[in-house]
Scaffold this motif. Structure first.
Motif, PDB file in Angstrom:
ATOM      1  N   ILE A  90      -6.244   0.991  -9.232  1.00 34.05           N
ATOM      2  CA  ILE A  90      -7.587   0.947  -9.786  1.00 34.05           C
ATOM      3  C   ILE A  90      -8.569   0.965  -8.608  1.00 34.05           C
ATOM      4  CG2 ILE A  90      -9.225  -0.381 -11.186  1.00 34.05           C
ATOM      5  CD1 ILE A  90      -6.792  -1.613 -12.608  1.00 34.05           C
ATOM      6  N   PRO A  91      -9.507   1.903  -8.579  1.00 36.23           N
ATOM      7  CA  PRO A  91     -10.438   1.980  -7.441  1.00 36.23           C
ATOM      8  C   PRO A  91     -11.091   0.636  -7.150  1.00 36.23           C
ATOM      9  CG  PRO A  91     -10.706   3.901  -8.846  1.00 36.23           C
ATOM     10  CD  PRO A  91      -9.756   2.975  -9.572  1.00 36.23           C
ATOM     11  N   GLY A  92     -11.127   0.293  -5.880  1.00 37.90           N
ATOM     12  CA  GLY A  92     -11.716  -0.966  -5.459  1.00 37.90           C
ATOM     13  C   GLY A  92     -10.721  -2.099  -5.320  1.00 37.90           C
ATOM     14  N   SER A  93      -9.464  -1.870  -5.708  1.00 35.36           N
ATOM     15  CA  SER A  93      -8.442  -2.913  -5.618  1.00 35.36           C
ATOM     16  C   SER A  93      -7.939  -3.058  -4.187  1.00 35.36           C
ATOM     17  CB  SER A  93      -7.249  -2.578  -6.517  1.00 35.36           C
ATOM     18  OG  SER A  93      -7.651  -2.362  -7.835  1.00 35.36           O
ATOM     19  N   ILE A  94      -7.379  -4.234  -3.898  1.00 37.82           N
ATOM     20  CA  ILE A  94      -6.662  -4.431  -2.642  1.00 37.82           C
ATOM     21  C   ILE A  94      -5.204  -4.709  -2.972  1.00 37.82           C
ATOM     22  CG2 ILE A  94      -8.721  -5.336  -1.484  1.00 37.82           C
ATOM     23  CD1 ILE A  94      -7.331  -8.107  -1.610  1.00 37.82           C
ATOM     24  N   ASN A  95      -4.324  -4.448  -2.016  1.00 35.32           N
ATOM     25  CA  ASN A  95      -2.890  -4.593  -2.233  1.00 35.32           C
ATOM     26  C   ASN A  95      -2.372  -5.857  -1.552  1.00 35.32           C
ATOM     27  OD1 ASN A  95       0.102  -2.769  -1.256  1.00 35.32           O
ATOM     28  ND2 ASN A  95      -0.298  -3.847  -3.141  1.00 35.32           N
ATOM     29  N   VAL A  96      -1.891  -6.816  -2.355  1.00 32.03           N
ATOM     30  CA  VAL A  96      -1.197  -7.990  -1.843  1.00 32.03           C
ATOM     31  C   VAL A  96       0.158  -8.012  -2.545  1.00 32.03           C
ATOM     32  CG1 VAL A  96      -1.296 -10.469  -1.400  1.00 32.03           C
ATOM     33  CG2 VAL A  96      -3.428  -9.176  -1.655  1.00 32.03           C
ATOM     34  N   PRO A  97       1.143  -7.299  -2.000  1.00 30.55           N
ATOM     35  CA  PRO A  97       2.386  -7.061  -2.726  1.00 30.55           C
ATOM     36  C   PRO A  97       3.298  -8.280  -2.810  1.00 30.55           C
ATOM     37  CG  PRO A  97       2.511  -6.091  -0.544  1.00 30.55           C
ATOM     38  CD  PRO A  97       1.108  -6.596  -0.704  1.00 30.55           C
ATOM     39  N   ILE A  98       3.950  -8.429  -3.953  1.00 30.75           N
ATOM     40  CA  ILE A  98       4.998  -9.433  -4.107  1.00 30.75           C
ATOM     41  C   ILE A  98       6.272  -8.976  -3.406  1.00 30.75           C
ATOM     42  CG2 ILE A  98       6.589 -10.394  -5.837  1.00 30.75           C
ATOM     43  CD1 ILE A  98       4.256 -10.893  -7.631  1.00 30.75           C
ATOM     44  N   PHE A  99       6.620  -7.690  -3.568  1.00 32.12           N
ATOM     45  CA  PHE A  99       7.776  -7.101  -2.893  1.00 32.12           C
ATOM     46  C   PHE A  99       7.313  -5.940  -2.022  1.00 32.12           C
ATOM     47  CE2 PHE A  99       9.863  -8.037  -7.217  1.00 32.12           C
ATOM     48  CZ  PHE A  99      10.225  -9.328  -6.835  1.00 32.12           C
ATOM     49  N   ASP A 100       7.988  -5.744  -0.883  1.00 29.49           N
ATOM     50  CA  ASP A 100       7.768  -4.502  -0.162  1.00 29.49           C
ATOM     51  C   ASP A 100       8.592  -3.400  -0.833  1.00 29.49           C
ATOM     52  OD1 ASP A 100      10.422  -4.652   0.803  1.00 29.49           O
ATOM     53  OD2 ASP A 100       9.811  -5.587   2.694  1.00 29.49           O
ATOM     54  N   ASP A 101       8.532  -2.190  -0.302  1.00 34.24           N
ATOM     55  CA  ASP A 101       9.196  -1.061  -0.966  1.00 34.24           C
ATOM     56  C   ASP A 101      10.707  -1.245  -1.060  1.00 34.24           C
ATOM     57  OD1 ASP A 101       6.727   0.215  -1.243  1.00 34.24           O
ATOM     58  OD2 ASP A 101       6.905   1.196   0.711  1.00 34.24           O
ATOM     59  N   GLU A 102      11.313  -1.758   0.018  1.00 35.14           N
ATOM     60  CA  GLU A 102      12.762  -1.944   0.020  1.00 35.14           C
ATOM     61  C   GLU A 102      13.176  -3.053  -0.954  1.00 35.14           C
ATOM     62  OE1 GLU A 102      10.862  -1.798   2.739  1.00 35.14           O
ATOM     63  OE2 GLU A 102      11.440   0.226   3.373  1.00 35.14           O
TER      64      GLU A 102
END
Length: 355
Positions: free
Chosen positions: A35-47
């Motif tokens: 969603i435009p304007g969001s920031i990413n604070v991930p619970i899991f990384d890609d792996e």
């Protein structure tokens, strides 16, 4: 307890300065679309996401949940600290409004933070984007900037934005400069991100009498402009910007910095080389290989882009006007005068923008 909110509520919150949208999906998912304007604070990384997904498929939901909680537990202090540092109420979301966003919202709520969870997640938002585009609505009149390559159309759009005029920057949304060299040095956007940004602008400007837009082709890098917008653009007022060749060369050098990516420019040139008269093509390639970029650009404009532009521009059902200028500032001032003549409600528009 955290609240689940619908998209309609989210749009109201997005207009508040003191609010942050947090996408808790993996970095790869975030880069694909958000969603435009969001920031990413991930619970899991890609792996880690791939590992949990494999467990889910091979051993079932419970095994996947346990492994997911084990991974996230080790990250909790950092996750909480990052979210607290944002200093605002939050709305978190994942793909479907499922376990990842529920877990994140629960943890943040327990830490005393004001937090919501988006019902349906990014999937619901994406469906809303698709449904909105299917309505094929573009209410404002379009003022379409045209001109030879390097005339500074994007620079003019950015200056108009600074002066608080309504602008839809298609190249900016596509993250592509709209030429064979357009992707060099930048990361082109995909269709989903392009459409998300476009919908936001169409809604933002739906009550405005007009919007500035560049005379782009249907495809810009990896993104495709919807048919309804292309059709309206072709029938709208066309403003042609004429600038001296030397100025256009300077604009291109400032935008592309070919000396930073010499091999990529040579490789891209091979794609169009056969369409240019052989002696001139050889001269351009020699200039690119020896770093004589100013001369190479001048030749490309004169023998490739300008003739191509003349061949492709045809707006039989549209009104048009020409503006000659030596600088971006002069062009913008002349456009402002034109707009004032065409739209007497210009001052009222500015009041609307400021409010």
């Amino acid at each position: 307890m955290f609240k689940d909110i619908a998209l309609e509520d989210l749009f109201c919150l997005k207009n508040e300065a003191n609010h942050t949208l947090v996408d808790v999906r993996s970095p790869k998912e975030f880069m694909e679309t958000t969603i435009p304007g969001s920031i990413n604070v991930p619970i899991f990384d890609d792996e880690e996401r791939a590992e949990v997904g494999t467990l889910y498929k091979q051993k079932g939901q419970e095994e996947a949940k346990e492994r997911g909680l084990e991974i996230f537990s080790a990250k909790l202090p950092g996750f909480i600290t990052t979210c607290k540092q944002l200093g605002t109420p939050l709305t978190v979301f994942c793909w479907r409004g499922g376990m990842r966003s529920k877990t994140a919202a629960t943890v943040l709520d327990l830490m005393g933070m004001e937090v919501n969870r988006l019902s349906g997640g990014i999937r619901a938002y994406r469906q809303w984007v698709v449904d909105t585009l299917e309505k094929e609505e573009c209410n404002p009149e379009l003022l379409v900037l045209n001109g030879y390559t390097g005339a500074g159309k994007t620079l003019i759009l950015h200056e108009l934005m600074k002066r608080q005029y309504p602008v839809i920057d298609l190249e900016g949304m596509a993250q592509h400069r709209g030429s064979i060299f357009g992707q060099i040095g930048i990361n082109p956007s995909n269709q989903k991100n392009f459409e998300s940004q476009l919908v936001q602008k169409l809604i933002e400007y739906k009550e405005h009498p007009y919007v500035f837009i560049e005379g782009e082709s249907k495809r810009i890098g990896k993104a495709t402009v919807p048919d309804f917008l292309m059709n309206k653009k072709e029938k709208s007022m066309q403003i042609f910007i004429d600038m001296p060749l030397e100025t256009r060369v300077e604009h291109i050098l400032e935008a592309y910095h070919p000396w930073e990516y010499p091999e990529k420019f040579i490789d891209a040139f091979q794609i169009i080389k056969k369409r240019i008269h052989t002696p001139v093509a050889k001269e351009i390639e020699h200039d690119l290989r020896t770093g004589n970029y100013r001369h190479a650009v001048a030749l490309l404009l004169t023998y490739y882009y300008d003739p191509k532009y003349n061949h492709s521009t045809s707006h039989p059902n549209a009104k048009s006007l020409h503006i000659q200028a030596e600088t971006i500032e002069e062009a913008v001032e002349k456009i402002e005068n034109v707009v004032g003549d065409i739209f007497p409600l210009k001052n009222k528009l500015r009041e609307t923008l400021h409010h």
